[in-house]
Design an enzyme around this catalytic site. Structure first.
Site, PDB file in Angstrom:
ATOM      1  N   GLY A  92       0.807  -1.211   0.000  1.00 51.36           N
ATOM      2  CA  GLY A  92       0.000   0.000   0.000  1.00 51.36           C
ATOM      3  C   GLY A  92       0.844   1.266   0.000  1.00 51.36           C
ATOM      4  O   GLY A  92       2.080   1.222  -0.038  1.00 51.36           O
ATOM      5  N   GLY A 102       2.873   1.424   3.202  1.00 54.90           N
ATOM      6  CA  GLY A 102       3.649   0.194   3.300  1.00 54.90           C
ATOM      7  C   GLY A 102       4.878   0.172   2.412  1.00 54.90           C
ATOM      8  O   GLY A 102       5.941  -0.339   2.802  1.00 54.90           O
ATOM      9  N   TYR A 159     -14.509   3.942  11.712  1.00 57.75           N
ATOM     10  CA  TYR A 159     -13.107   3.622  11.438  1.00 57.75           C
ATOM     11  C   TYR A 159     -12.235   3.948  12.653  1.00 57.75           C
ATOM     12  O   TYR A 159     -11.404   3.126  13.078  1.00 57.75           O
ATOM     13  CB  TYR A 159     -12.638   4.421  10.216  1.00 57.75           C
ATOM     14  N   LYS A 181     -10.095   1.185  15.087  1.00 58.96           N
ATOM     15  CA  LYS A 181      -8.643   1.235  15.268  1.00 58.96           C
ATOM     16  C   LYS A 181      -8.278   1.480  16.738  1.00 58.96           C
ATOM     17  O   LYS A 181      -7.273   0.965  17.233  1.00 58.96           O
ATOM     18  CB  LYS A 181      -8.053   2.340  14.384  1.00 58.96           C
ATOM     19  N   PRO A 199      -0.583   8.093  13.702  1.00 59.83           N
ATOM     20  CA  PRO A 199      -0.152   9.050  12.675  1.00 59.83           C
ATOM     21  C   PRO A 199      -1.285   9.981  12.264  1.00 59.83           C
ATOM     22  O   PRO A 199      -2.454   9.597  12.233  1.00 59.83           O
ATOM     23  CB  PRO A 199       0.267   8.160  11.503  1.00 59.83           C
ATOM     24  N   LEU A 210      -1.685  11.438   6.222  1.00 57.71           N
ATOM     25  CA  LEU A 210      -0.476  11.266   5.421  1.00 57.71           C
ATOM     26  C   LEU A 210      -0.697  11.746   3.992  1.00 57.71           C
ATOM     27  O   LEU A 210      -1.824  11.780   3.496  1.00 57.71           O
ATOM     28  CB  LEU A 210      -0.064   9.791   5.388  1.00 57.71           C
TER      29      LEU A 210
END
Length: 314
Positions: free
Chosen positions: A17, A20, A140, A144, A167, A170
């Site tokens: 991803g 990733g 979501y 998490k 984080p 991004l």
């Protein structure tokens, strides 16, 4: 003591991803052999299935869990059930499988969307439970955040070394430039280039433009994640960010200028703004494992637009 990653077998979920691929490159830059990093795709191992999680963690010394179903506001509004179930079940099962397999360390990457809607700015890790997340991405964010509870519970009961990172939004080259699930930066880049190519007189952006966001360049995020894998072994969650925020209205103007679009921006106020403001307190990451973002927003945004122009538009 720091973990010598070059001597470890590493499972990197979500390795193909956006984030990733950068984490993979960061691991290589620190001496981890390509052959020691396992990056199964969802077509190979569906982490929503228990058997796939057991297979994935087999022989892994370290797990870096990035795999997630994620998207922008529109995607969150359209698929809340899938976003909750898929993200929760993947992480819960994978962490349990890693514990049972005797994995040395589990790095779980969460999301800024887990913070309460009206968190005092800058967001401090201690405020994570002081309210309900912003409604558009709550399923979501809560899915998490449940993994933080699991990580801390496993540390307390089993002595399992699970760490949890938060984080902020991004961005960077290779981001998801898909109209259906893109986040705000790639979505705006798409809109401006499309309007420019078609000669459209205006671009419509969601909301009022008054909300603000903090953004972290993806290469900096990857470095922070690997820093934590090497040097952070505590149960408290850690923010990863740049410490700088920008209003969405100002962001749109910046992208308009970089893409050299000459039309006007129209704000669709019937669409949601999302969380009013986001900026993280990043002092814990600096204190615990020396992380500091080094890419300026202007540099990162220019690199992202250039990548899209050269790679996607040819």
């Amino acid at each position: 003591m720091a973990m010598d990653l070059s001597q470890k077998r590493i499972l990197l979920t979500g390795g193909s991803g956006f984030l990733g691929r950068y984490v993979f490159e960061e691991l290589l830059s620190r001496g981890v052999p390509d052959s020691s990093i396992f990056t199964p795709g969802s077509e190979e191992l569906d982490l929503r299935k228990w058997e796939s999680c057991v297979e994935a963690v087999k022989n892994a010394d370290l797990v870096i869990h990035l795999a997630a179903k994620v998207g922008g506001i529109g995607f969150n509004l359209k698929y809340p059930g899938e976003l909750f179930y898929d993200n929760a079940i993947m992480g819960i099962q994978l962490m349990e499988a890693a514990r049972l397999a005797g994995t040395e360390k589990f790095v779980c990457v969460g999301t800024v969307c887990s913070y309460p809607r009206l968190t005092p700015v800058p967001f401090r890790e201690g405020d994570l439970w002081n309210g309900y997340p912003e409604e558009t991405n709550a399923p979501y964010g809560i899915a998490k955040k449940a993994l933080l509870v699991q990580a801390q519970s496993y540390r307390k009961q089993y002595g399992f070394n699970a760490v949890y990172l938060l984080p902020v939004n991004l961005y960077g080259p290779g981001d998801h430039f898909n109209a259906d699930n893109a986040h705000v930066i790639p979505a705006l880049i798409l809109k401006f280039f499309e309007a420019k190519l078609k000669g459209l007189p205006q671009v419509t952006a969601w909301g009022t433009g008054n909300a603000s966001r903090e953004f972290l360049f993806v290469r900096d995020a990857a470095r922070g994640i690997v820093d934590a894998a090497e040097r952070y072994d505590k149960g408290e969650p850690v923010n990863l960010g740049s410490g700088r925020e920008i209003r969405i209205r100002d962001l749109a103007v910046m992208i308009k200028e970089i893409t050299e679009y000459e039309g006007e921006i129209v704000w669709d106020t019937s669409r949601p703004d999302g969380q009013p403001e986001r900026r993280l307190d990043v002092s814990r990451a600096r204190a615990e494992f020396g992380f500091r973002a080094t890419t300026t927003f202007e540099e990162g945004l220019a690199a992202t637009v250039t990548w899209y122009r050269e790679t996607m538009l040819g």
